[in-house]
Design an enzyme around this catalytic site. Structure first.
Site, PDB file in Angstrom:
ATOM      1  N   VAL A 199       8.688  -2.276  -3.604  1.00  0.00           N
ATOM      2  CA  VAL A 199       9.960  -2.679  -2.999  1.00  0.00           C
ATOM      3  C   VAL A 199      10.879  -3.243  -4.078  1.00  0.00           C
ATOM      4  O   VAL A 199      10.458  -4.064  -4.895  1.00  0.00           O
ATOM      5  CB  VAL A 199       9.733  -3.750  -1.911  1.00  0.00           C
ATOM      6  N   GLY A 225       0.809  -1.200   0.000  1.00  0.00           N
ATOM      7  CA  GLY A 225       0.000   0.000   0.000  1.00  0.00           C
ATOM      8  C   GLY A 225       0.850   1.261   0.000  1.00  0.00           C
ATOM      9  O   GLY A 225       0.460   2.289  -0.529  1.00  0.00           O
ATOM     10  N   ASP A 238       0.275  -2.344  10.952  1.00  0.00           N
ATOM     11  CA  ASP A 238       0.005  -3.180   9.790  1.00  0.00           C
ATOM     12  C   ASP A 238       0.608  -4.567   9.970  1.00  0.00           C
ATOM     13  O   ASP A 238       1.315  -5.066   9.109  1.00  0.00           O
ATOM     14  CB  ASP A 238       0.526  -2.492   8.524  1.00  0.00           C
ATOM     15  N   GLY A 251       3.982   1.542  -1.232  1.00  0.00           N
ATOM     16  CA  GLY A 251       4.899   1.713  -2.346  1.00  0.00           C
ATOM     17  C   GLY A 251       5.441   0.386  -2.848  1.00  0.00           C
ATOM     18  O   GLY A 251       4.962  -0.688  -2.489  1.00  0.00           O
TER      19      GLY A 251
END
Ligand SMILES: *[C@@H]1O[C@H](CO)[C@@H](O)[C@H](O)[C@H]1NC(C)=O
Ligand SMILES: *[C@@H]1O[C@H](CO)[C@@H](O)[C@H](O)[C@H]1NC(C)=O
Ligand SMILES: *[C@@H]1O[C@H](CO)[C@@H](O)[C@H](O)[C@H]1NC(C)=O
Ligand SMILES: *[C@@H]1O[C@H](CO)[C@@H](O)[C@H](O)[C@H]1NC(C)=O
Ligand SMILES: *[C@@H]1O[C@H](CO)[C@@H](O)[C@H](O)[C@H]1NC(C)=O
Ligand SMILES: *[C@@H]1O[C@H](CO)[C@@H](O)[C@H](O)[C@H]1NC(C)=O
Ligand SMILES: *[C@@H]1O[C@H](CO)[C@@H](O)[C@H](O)[C@H]1NC(C)=O
Ligand SMILES: *[C@@H]1O[C@H](CO)[C@@H](O)[C@H](O)[C@H]1NC(C)=O
Ligand SMILES: *[C@@H]1O[C@H](CO)[C@@H](O)[C@H](O)[C@H]1NC(C)=O
Length: 886
Positions: free
Chosen positions: A596, A592, A707, A594
């Site tokens: 990686v 969510g 999260d 970005g």
């Protein structure tokens, strides 16, 4: 005839040439000055009072609407900068009426009326809310400046672009409008010329007060009868308030002769303090059988008794103390022997504005102002440097002690592109404790005056072109431990007495700790650092890691130095990031926040997460939070190695986790590697629990992950589990408050329903998410399935628990290879964690203990009949589970 022509011309010239004493009239956004003939006021351009902002003109339609008032045609707007300020020279300790005028007039063609804040010096004056683009708004204040200038600042509050049309200063007599503290703000435009059919200002009022006529808000009088007479200026005996004959030649009396005249209002706040000025005169010559006598009551108490205004003599009546209350009511009541009703000519109502923020100490202001100009700095440095604290200049810190003038204690001009010598004005910042001039192009000597700054504790001059020798007094201070001095990477600098013209030593690094006990250790660190520094740029990160490990021994004592040096070595430029990731070649994940990418720093793989622009926008505290997270070290948390923060290019660099995430393992993505055994699953759960426990109790201030989910639990090459993605977690403020109120974020299914409904984020929200992960580990079922009501994993497990069959709950692919008690225990823990009531959820430390017991039970079983389980994953258990960095 010629004669009268001359006189006329002369009069005009006189008006234009004669600077009006006590008047400063600024027409904002105009190129040059002019004289307004009807107001008889000379306006000047604002160019001499401000360096920022852009000139604007109201639309032609608005221009024709306001065609007689030229000062309204132009304005200056401030699309850039948080706070923009006019600096206007005044006479210190004089009393001024200050008026700011705003007319939007759709100058930008956007039809979008803004709202912004207005400051006078360091104090809030008001909020300017433009409601109608055609209507002129003004703010008036009676103020005694404590400096020989007044700064009027417009503050962008993210509700449109601030602008200003005119600024006017009028000197008043200082024994009028007296308040023992604060300033007086004209309340709701309530300066009323009662009985008048129009509004007046200069030249009818020598102080250019604007007297509002019969319009809102001065039309409050019900059943009032206007009176008027002709009074000439010469025939009126005025008070110091100099209301002027025009204002005094109209008045009101009640329509019904026997009724009182009542003026009342309900303040917005009961604590608001008011000053009220009432003006009276008898406008008609009374006959001998006529009398006008009345009492003036304030909130039913007598203020003045048997008052009888005299013919053409002005009276000013004002309660000498400030008035406050739920309702404020003045009542003018005719006495029994009066033949005429009460009368009043004019009234003014002011509210006290408490000016609590003192201005920064003048010597510091002068010094920082000359530093700013010496280096031609283009920073957003506007208004008072320290005050109000919310708008502290970027790169400064100040002390605020009671009512004293704030003083500048820290100046950070690192990486500001400064060139030239170290400016001598710095010597006047006498309370300075911390000075950072590193990473600029400063040249010349290290000046002696730096050693005279008595309070200086940290001095960083690294990475400049300074030359000569370091003043011995500075070296001495750093030896004694009272100063932390950093002078590295100045190629031509040498320690005093050791300058050798021929062999110019390349680097001298001096780090002196503030505590003698750790001196030797620190020197070792410094040497290590020098050696590492000489290596290539991208290698930097290994240095800082080395430093971190070292500093674990003495975290407290070196913290100061670290915050100055370490932060930078873990900061990567966008260019570095491109290099590390080989132009973002390999994507290894998407979330969510970005994407990686795989990267390499010095052959060590790393995971580089570039934040999406929406995530970047939401996290203005990015740098501060990252700096905190850089200090978080635990074996069950993926380490944050560095970060990139260049405009919208914001990225986080983590250690690379070779074995992917828990979710992938449970879902059998790695078909070549076997599914996790029950024992392995408990270990993963325990690892994750330890990581979370550390965030909750090992970190000061505590951190909420927000999260926790199976895709955020990563496995390294030894299958040790680490919690990841806490780079954008929330830090719980360390003020005793145990929750933060935030916009709800997280992943559906893992999101604490209590947090979702209350917006109150607590540590127990992470406990809930952990419970969901544990249920996933146990059941290997999707978190959400079927309909929303019964679809959540916790609902489904709850149903099965009532049937009492643990084998139906636990993942069937384990084929019954688990200890039943251990499994029940795990289910109990998980169900406690997902309790709807946060208070019923356990602390993570309790979860850790319970999981350890569950693991011990399972280990006891597998040790008995080894070989029965598929123990092909080697997990290092025996190193113990005590977190290292407590
Ligand atoms: C205000 O006063 C300062 C110092 O006396 C002076 O340098 C400056 O030019 C003045 N500004 C204006 C606009 O007159
Ligand atoms: C703004 O004020 C003008 C003049 O008083 C009026 O005609 C107009 O309707 C007002 N507009 C709004 C949006 O209130
Ligand atoms: C008025 O101002 C002058 C300085 O301008 C000061 O000396 C005097 O005390 C003031 N008077 C009052 C009543 O405040
Ligand atoms: C206001 O009143 C004066 C005298 O009472 C009168 O001469 C003038 O015409 C009036 N003006 C308006 C705008 O009504
Ligand atoms: C004005 O009024 C004051 C006080 O009422 C009085 O002393 C003074 O003589 C008056 N001046 C004139 C010109 O009437
Ligand atoms: C005052 O006297 C005048 C005559 O001088 C008379 O017309 C008027 O009615 C009297 N007014 C009152 C209130 O007695
Ligand atoms: C009016 O009456 C009051 C007492 O109610 C008295 O003090 C005052 O002198 C009287 N004034 C006149 C003009 O008679
Ligand atoms: C100012 O103080 C705050 C809090 O103590 C600190 O975080 C910040 O780095 C300081 N700024 C400078 C320029 O020293
Ligand atoms: C420091 O302040 C003093 C007094 O305010 C002033 O005279 C001097 O010029 C200042 N020094 C520098 C280097 O600016």
């Amino acid at each position: 005839m010629w004669m009268s022509f001359y006189v006329a011309v002369l009069a005009v010239l006189l008006i234009q040439a004669h600077a009006q004493p006590g008047f400063i009239s600024i027409n904002c956004g105009s190129q040059d000055g002019y004289t307004d003939q009807s107001l008889q006021i000379n306006y000047v351009s604002d160019a001499d009072f401000i360096n920022t902002g852009v000139n604007g003109k109201i639309s032609s339609e608005e221009n024709s609407r306001h065609n007689t008032q030229r000062q309204l045609w132009t304005l200056r707007s401030f699309p850039e900068g948080k706070r923009n300020c006019y600096k206007i020279n005044v006479t210190r300790a004089s009393k001024y009426l200050i008026r700011t005028t705003f007319l939007y007039g759709n100058y930008d063609g956007q039809n979008n009326t803004p709202q912004f804040d207005l400051l006078i010096g360091p104090n809030h004056w008001g909020t300017v809310t433009i409601q109608n683009e055609s209507i002129t708004q003004t703010n008036e204040i009676i103020h005694v400046p404590s400096m020989d200038y007044v700064q009027i600042c417009l503050v962008d509050t993210d509700s449109g672009i601030p602008f200003i049309t005119a600024i006017e200063f009028r000197t008043l007599k200082n024994d009028t409008y007296v308040t023992p503290f604060g300033s007086l703000e004209l309340y709701n435009y309530l300066r009323c010329d009662l009985g008048s059919n129009t509004s007046y200002r200069h030249p009818f009022d020598v102080y250019d007060r604007v007297w509002y006529g019969p319009y809102y808000p001065c039309n409050f009088g019900k059943n009032w009868k206007p009176l008027s007479a002709s009074i000439s200026d010469d025939s009126l005996n005025q008070t110091d308030y100099k209301q002027g004959a025009t204002i005094m030649s109209t008045a009101v009396e009640p329509e019904n002769d026997s009724s009182p005249l009542v003026i009342s209002w309900e303040p917005q706040k009961e604590t608001d303090k008011f000053y009220v000025y009432m003006y009276f005169t008898e406008i008609h010559l009374l006959t001998t059988n006529e009398t006008r006598i009345f009492n003036i009551m304030l909130n039913d108490e007598s203020l003045v008794q048997n008052f009888s205004p005299r013919y053409h003599i002005a009276h000013t009546i004002n309660p000498t103390a400030a008035i406050s209350g739920k309702e404020i009511k003045f009542s003018l009541e005719r006495t029994g022997n009066s033949t005429l009703p009460p009368i009043i000519s004019a009234i003014e109502i002011y509210r006290v504005i408490d000016s609590q923020n003192p201005e920064t100490f003048q010597g510091d202001v002068d010094a920082i102002t000359s530093i700013k100009s010496a280096y031609g700095m283009e920073r957003d440095w506007e208004g008072d440097p320290c005050s109000p604290a919310a708008y502290l200049w970027d790169g400064l810190n100040c002390t605020y002690l009671g009512n004293e003038f704030p003083r500048i204690t820290a100046l950070n001009l690192s990486s500001s592109g400064l060139s030239g010598k170290i400016d001598s004005s710095i010597s006047n910042l006498t309370m300075l404790e911390k000075l950072d001039l590193s990473n600029n192009n400063l040249n010349g000597d290290v000046p002696d005056f730096l050693s005279q700054l008595q309070h200086l504790k940290i001095l960083n001059l690294e990475k400049n072109d300074l030359s000569g020798s370091i003043p011995s007094a500075l070296v001495e201070k750093s030896r004694k431990g009272s100063l932390s001095l950093s002078v590295g990477e100045n190629p031509y600098l040498c320690e005093s007495g050791q300058c050798n013209e021929k062999e110019k030593k390349n680097t001298v690094i001096l780090i002196v700790a503030s505590i003698c006990g750790v001196l030797i250790l620190l020197i070792a660190v410094a040497i290590l650092w020098i050696i590492k520094r000489k290596k290539s740029k991208v290698e930097k990160f290994t240095d800082s890691v080395a430093l971190n490990h070292q500093s674990d021994f003495s975290e407290k004592s070196t913290e100061k130095d670290n915050s100055f040096q370490q932060g930078k070595s873990q900061m990567y430029s966008y260019y570095d990031v491109l290099y590390i990731t080989n132009n973002f070649k390999r994507i290894i994940g998407k979330g969510g926040f970005g994407t990686v990418y795989l990267g390499f720093i010095d052959d060590t793989p790393v995971a580089v997460k570039m934040l999406s622009s929406s995530a970047v926008h939401g996290y203005q505290q990015f740098q501060a939070e990252v700096k905190l997270l850089l200090r978080v070290h635990h074996k069950n948390l993926t380490s944050l190695i560095g970060y990139c923060n260049e405009g919208t290019n914001k990225g986080l660099i983590y250690e690379y986790m070779a074995n992917g995430n828990l979710h992938e393992h449970l879902s059998g993505k790695y078909s070549e590697s076997p599914l996790l055994s029950w024992k392995d699953r408990l270990r993963v759960a325990l690892d994750a629990a330890l990581g979370l426990e550390y965030l909750q109790t090992g970190c000061k201030p505590p951190i909420i992950h927000r999260d926790v989910k199976s895709t955020n639990i990563l496995l390294d090459e030894h299958f040790q589990a680490k919690l990841s993605d806490f780079g954008l977690s929330k830090v719980v403020p360390d003020d005793g408050g145990s929750y933060v109120s935030t916009v709800v974020a997280g992943t559906f299914g893992y999101l604490d329903p209590h947090y979702h409904s209350s917006n109150r984020l607590t540590q127990k929200s992470d406990v809930y998410s952990f419970g969901v992960v544990l249920l996933e580990i146990i059941t290997n079922q999707p978190v959400m399935a079927g309909n929303e009501e019964t679809g959540h994993i916790s609902e489904r497990v709850n149903l099965m628990i009532s049937k009492g069959d643990i084998r139906a709950i636990v993942d069937s692919s384990l084929e019954g290879n688990f200890d039943i008690n251990s499994a029940w225990k795990a289910v109990e823990i998980a169900m406690a964690c997902v309790s709807p009531n946060p208070n019923e959820r356990p602390m993570m430390s309790a979860v850790v203990i319970e999981l350890q017991e569950a693991l011990a039970t399972e280990l006891a079983r597998t040790n008995h009949d080894s070989g029965a389980s598929i123990a092909s994953i080697s997990v290092k258990v025996d190193t113990g589970y005590m977190p290292l960095a407590r």
